[in-house]
Design a protein around this motif. Sequence first.
Motif: not given
Length: 161
Positions: A107-111
């Motif tokens: 999720a952080g990488l996608k953000t």
Amino acid sequence: MLKSMRWFAVLMLSMLLLACQKDPIVDDLKAFDALGKEAFGDMQQIQTDMNAKMQAAPTMEGKAAVFHEVIGKFEARVAKLKTFEAKSPEVKAQTDKIIGGFDDMMAGLKTLEGAMKNPAQGQDALNTGMKQVMEGQQKAMGAVGELSKLAKEKGVEWKTQ
């Protein structure tokens, strides 16, 4: 005397059968370690390649494309881990935390990817993404540490770090 010998024989047979049983924790640890190596054995090379491509990319769009490619590779590896089914509750609890940590990292990488594609999102989006990645990494690494302790207790050679 004959009666006590029978009880002794039954007791010894029971102990022998118990000693021969496989330990589901040991089996789970070995299986998860093997799966982890299979899924993530090349991650160091992927990160090295990503760093080189990111430096070579002249635009933010180019950097975002490289980042997107790496996210896809990471996502495929996490999906492979999600196929693991622990038989022991001790290992299941920790593998669930590892997978949850990886999901948080994803999720952080996608953000971060979104912030790279749209710089107008600003530093807040980058900070949020980095925080998600770091918290997910801490969760996963904490659970790996617990599995390492369990492996040591059980005398299992554990290579996942």
